[in-house]
Scaffold this active site. Structure first.
Site, PDB file in Angstrom:
ATOM      1  N   LEU A  44      -0.513  30.005  12.132  1.00  0.00           N
ATOM      2  CA  LEU A  44       0.941  30.171  12.026  1.00  0.00           C
ATOM      3  C   LEU A  44       1.333  30.805  10.692  1.00  0.00           C
ATOM      4  O   LEU A  44       2.514  30.971  10.402  1.00  0.00           O
ATOM      5  CB  LEU A  44       1.632  28.819  12.205  1.00  0.00           C
ATOM      6  CG  LEU A  44       1.568  28.252  13.630  1.00  0.00           C
ATOM      7  CD1 LEU A  44       2.140  26.846  13.685  1.00  0.00           C
ATOM      8  CD2 LEU A  44       2.300  29.152  14.620  1.00  0.00           C
ATOM      9  N   LYS A  85     -13.593  29.602   3.381  1.00  0.00           N
ATOM     10  CA  LYS A  85     -13.081  29.202   2.065  1.00  0.00           C
ATOM     11  C   LYS A  85     -14.163  29.181   0.980  1.00  0.00           C
ATOM     12  O   LYS A  85     -13.866  29.309  -0.207  1.00  0.00           O
ATOM     13  CB  LYS A  85     -12.392  27.833   2.148  1.00  0.00           C
ATOM     14  CG  LYS A  85     -11.097  27.897   2.955  1.00  0.00           C
ATOM     15  CD  LYS A  85     -10.346  26.587   2.997  1.00  0.00           C
ATOM     16  CE  LYS A  85      -9.133  26.759   3.907  1.00  0.00           C
ATOM     17  NZ  LYS A  85      -8.169  25.679   3.816  1.00  0.00           N
TER      18      LYS A  85
END
Ligand code: ATR
Length: 259
Positions: A15, A63
């Site tokens: 999102l 990450k």
């Protein structure tokens, strides 16, 4: 027009584009935010060829991967060894971390104080180091960690002074945080028995859908927190880093995530 995007795998569900484009528009910043699906082997090449991009958010499972390709790390990225925000500046690729802020702020909003409290972390993926640092910043007394692959929990335990528990076992805690990916798919279940716990805090970093972990905890009389505010705060901090404007988190923004 400046270009921004989020990289991950999978990425379809993210999102971040919706949220950042909303804020770009609201704050009249001339920019566009997109998403990009990558594979592990493609991450380095993509970053090196991203000269026309001004900033990147990094999500699961990259990450840690991107640490290898950043030319500089901020203090927070360095202590967590986890990067979720990249800034391109004068040929430099700067890795930063706003997950620590996101998690910490979400608990500060609820007046959480770690004094004399025990946290129980489930999972040992890329985001866990950020959660541990945030909990330490909040003054937590003790952190217990459990992960299906025990050596990943042990590596984190060694680095951050945590206690390791075998996967499948449960200890007493004040706050338990689900950092595994279980719950992302409907009917996913952690298969841990928390039925004896009441008046505790159950936090799931997943924000969609509402997980069985939180549904069961709520039914047993516990306080529940999903990953929505952590997500919003990490995004807010990234936006501020890139654009120098702190975008507003209000009902309209929160509703964007619920649509
Ligand atoms: P990464 O490890 O690449 O950073 P992640 O999505 O951030 O990926 O982390 C996934 C976490 O969910 C891990 O802690 C993983 O456990 P393993 O380290 O044993 O893989 C956990 N996880 C995912 N599926 C699981 C399952 N079915 N049962 C238990 N733990 C699971």
């Amino acid at each position: 027009m400046k270009k921004y995007l989020v990289i991950g795998n999978p990425i379809e569900h993210s999102l971040s584009p919706k949220l950042h484009n909303y804020w770009l528009n609201k704050n009249q910043v001339d920019g566009n935010y997109d998403k990009k699906l990558l594979t592990d082997e493609k991450v380095g090449e993509f970053l090196k060829l991203s000269q026309n991009i001004s900033g990147i958010n990094v999500t699961v499972p990259f990450k840690k991967t991107v640490l290898n390709y950043c030319t500089e790390l901020t203090e927070l990225a360095s202590i967590s060894q986890s990067v979720n925000t990249i800034i391109f500046s004068n040929e430099k690729i700067i890795g930063d971390n706003t997950d620590i802020y996101g998690f910490e702020q979400s608990l500060k909003d609820l007046n959480f104080n770690g004094l004399n409290k025990t946290a129980y972390i489930l999972g040992a993926g890329g985001v866990v180091s950020s959660i541990v640092i945030a909990l330490n910043n909040l003054g937590i007394k003790k952190i217990v960690i459990s992960n299906r692959t025990k050596n990943k929990a042990e590596a984190l335990a060694k680095q951050y002074n945590l206690v390791v528990l075998d996967w499948g076992k449960v200890v007493d805690f004040d706050i338990v945080i689900n950092c595994t990916s279980i719950g992302l798919k409907p009917n996913d279940n952690l298969a841990l028995d928390f039925s004896n716990f009441k008046n505790k805090i159950f936090y799931d970093i997943i924000y969609k859908p509402k997980t069985e972990f939180l549904i069961d905890a709520e039914a047993s009389g516990n306080q529940i927190i999903d990953g929505k505010m952590m997500f919003l705060y990490q995004a807010q901090k990234s936006f501020e880093i890139w654009h120098g404007i702190k975008p507003e988190i209000n009902k309209e923004v929160i509703d964007l995530l619920n649509d």
